[in-house]
Motif scaffolding. Sequence first.
Motif, PDB file in Angstrom:
ATOM      1  N   PRO A 187       0.828  -1.213   0.000  1.00 40.26           N
ATOM      2  CA  PRO A 187       0.000   0.000   0.000  1.00 40.26           C
ATOM      3  C   PRO A 187       0.858   1.257   0.000  1.00 40.26           C
ATOM      4  O   PRO A 187       1.980   1.260   0.512  1.00 40.26           O
ATOM      5  CB  PRO A 187      -0.806  -0.134   1.296  1.00 40.26           C
ATOM      6  N   PRO A 188       0.332   2.329  -0.578  1.00 40.31           N
ATOM      7  CA  PRO A 188       1.133   3.557  -0.718  1.00 40.31           C
ATOM      8  C   PRO A 188       1.712   4.080   0.587  1.00 40.31           C
ATOM      9  O   PRO A 188       2.832   4.601   0.604  1.00 40.31           O
ATOM     10  CB  PRO A 188       0.125   4.550  -1.317  1.00 40.31           C
ATOM     11  N   PHE A 189       0.980   3.957   1.702  1.00 37.94           N
ATOM     12  CA  PHE A 189       1.480   4.552   2.949  1.00 37.94           C
ATOM     13  C   PHE A 189       2.671   3.797   3.529  1.00 37.94           C
ATOM     14  O   PHE A 189       3.296   4.261   4.473  1.00 37.94           O
ATOM     15  CB  PHE A 189       0.359   4.681   3.986  1.00 37.94           C
ATOM     16  N   LEU A 190       3.017   2.639   2.958  1.00 39.88           N
ATOM     17  CA  LEU A 190       4.215   1.916   3.382  1.00 39.88           C
ATOM     18  C   LEU A 190       5.377   2.084   2.401  1.00 39.88           C
ATOM     19  O   LEU A 190       6.432   1.510   2.592  1.00 39.88           O
ATOM     20  CB  LEU A 190       3.908   0.422   3.542  1.00 39.88           C
ATOM     21  N   ARG A 191       5.158   2.865   1.361  1.00 39.23           N
ATOM     22  CA  ARG A 191       6.225   3.115   0.401  1.00 39.23           C
ATOM     23  C   ARG A 191       7.072   4.298   0.854  1.00 39.23           C
ATOM     24  O   ARG A 191       6.555   5.260   1.414  1.00 39.23           O
ATOM     25  CB  ARG A 191       5.640   3.408  -0.984  1.00 39.23           C
ATOM     26  N   ARG A 192       8.346   4.222   0.598  1.00 37.54           N
ATOM     27  CA  ARG A 192       9.266   5.259   1.034  1.00 37.54           C
ATOM     28  C   ARG A 192       8.880   6.611   0.451  1.00 37.54           C
ATOM     29  O   ARG A 192       8.624   6.742  -0.748  1.00 37.54           O
ATOM     30  CB  ARG A 192      10.692   4.918   0.598  1.00 37.54           C
ATOM     31  N   GLY A 193       8.824   7.615   1.325  1.00 39.81           N
ATOM     32  CA  GLY A 193       8.562   8.975   0.874  1.00 39.81           C
ATOM     33  C   GLY A 193       7.103   9.303   0.647  1.00 39.81           C
ATOM     34  O   GLY A 193       6.778  10.414   0.235  1.00 39.81           O
ATOM     35  N   GLU A 194       6.186   8.361   0.912  1.00 42.22           N
ATOM     36  CA  GLU A 194       4.767   8.614   0.694  1.00 42.22           C
ATOM     37  C   GLU A 194       4.052   8.679   2.043  1.00 42.22           C
ATOM     38  O   GLU A 194       4.253   7.825   2.899  1.00 42.22           O
ATOM     39  CB  GLU A 194       4.138   7.546  -0.198  1.00 42.22           C
ATOM     40  N   ALA A 195       3.234   9.683   2.226  1.00 37.63           N
ATOM     41  CA  ALA A 195       2.530   9.888   3.483  1.00 37.63           C
ATOM     42  C   ALA A 195       1.237   9.085   3.504  1.00 37.63           C
ATOM     43  O   ALA A 195       0.757   8.622   2.473  1.00 37.63           O
ATOM     44  CB  ALA A 195       2.231  11.370   3.683  1.00 37.63           C
ATOM     45  N   ALA A 196       0.676   8.951   4.711  1.00 41.03           N
ATOM     46  CA  ALA A 196      -0.563   8.195   4.875  1.00 41.03           C
ATOM     47  C   ALA A 196      -1.767   9.098   4.616  1.00 41.03           C
ATOM     48  O   ALA A 196      -2.656   9.262   5.452  1.00 41.03           O
ATOM     49  CB  ALA A 196      -0.625   7.609   6.278  1.00 41.03           C
ATOM     50  N   SER A 197      -1.790   9.691   3.420  1.00 42.71           N
ATOM     51  CA  SER A 197      -2.910  10.553   3.052  1.00 42.71           C
ATOM     52  C   SER A 197      -3.735   9.869   1.970  1.00 42.71           C
ATOM     53  O   SER A 197      -3.232   9.007   1.239  1.00 42.71           O
ATOM     54  CB  SER A 197      -2.402  11.904   2.550  1.00 42.71           C
TER      55      SER A 197
END
Length: 250
Positions: A187-197
């Motif tokens: 999921p995107p929120f676990l990718r480096r540099g990506e916020a949990a938005s």
Amino acid sequence: MEWTDEGIVLGVRRHGESSAIVELLTRAHGRHLGLVRGGAGSRMRPLLQPGNSVSVVWRARLDEHLGTYAVEGLKLRAATLLGSSHGVYGVTHLASIARLLPERDPHEDIFAMLEHSLDDFEDIGSAAVHLIHFELAMLAELGFGLALENCAVTGETTDLIYVSPKSGGAVSRGAGEPWRDRLLRLPPFLRRGEAASDLTDQDLHDGFRLTGLFLLRHVLEPRGQGHSDARAGFINALARQQAKAAIPAP
């Protein structure tokens, strides 16, 4: 032997008529137990609830003894945390995961993460993100960290959207496309540099599926354990909340 530290209450069990054995995750002394005299009484009981932060003085004649705690409250979150189903399940699950740490072994980063998680637990979506990050951090702390920084196939550091269920390594979109049905979604929120938005319901369930698989395989099953009932309870509470939010207003 004597030391002073901050701790987060993980659990309490009654000992004798009026005392209690309290399990804390302390900042500098790790997961540590101690006897609190009068801990089962009405005055101390509200203080010794899971999720509360306390200041303690631990004393014992020898280092290997259980010892006694003198306890003072610092941040009493329990009343708020235990006021919702997701809070009850979440705190119980966090405590069960923290118990996987070896006793009396300092883990200051894990302590800080647990403290931060409990301070931001009112919203169920935020609580879910914290739980997933905490499970991921515990995997790393126990020696089974996932390699999510670059693609396990090509070495790329961008467009990482899958995780190999075998190696625990990230896989890029291009490298993973032929085997997409066999890979886990990152999921995107676990990718480096990506916020949990802009979280989606699927993002959170994908996160729990990812950490759950590797916790079970590498940590729990070798100990003869499974996932806690509290973890399932939290995920079910999350699903109910998501279903309720999806119902259009009349």
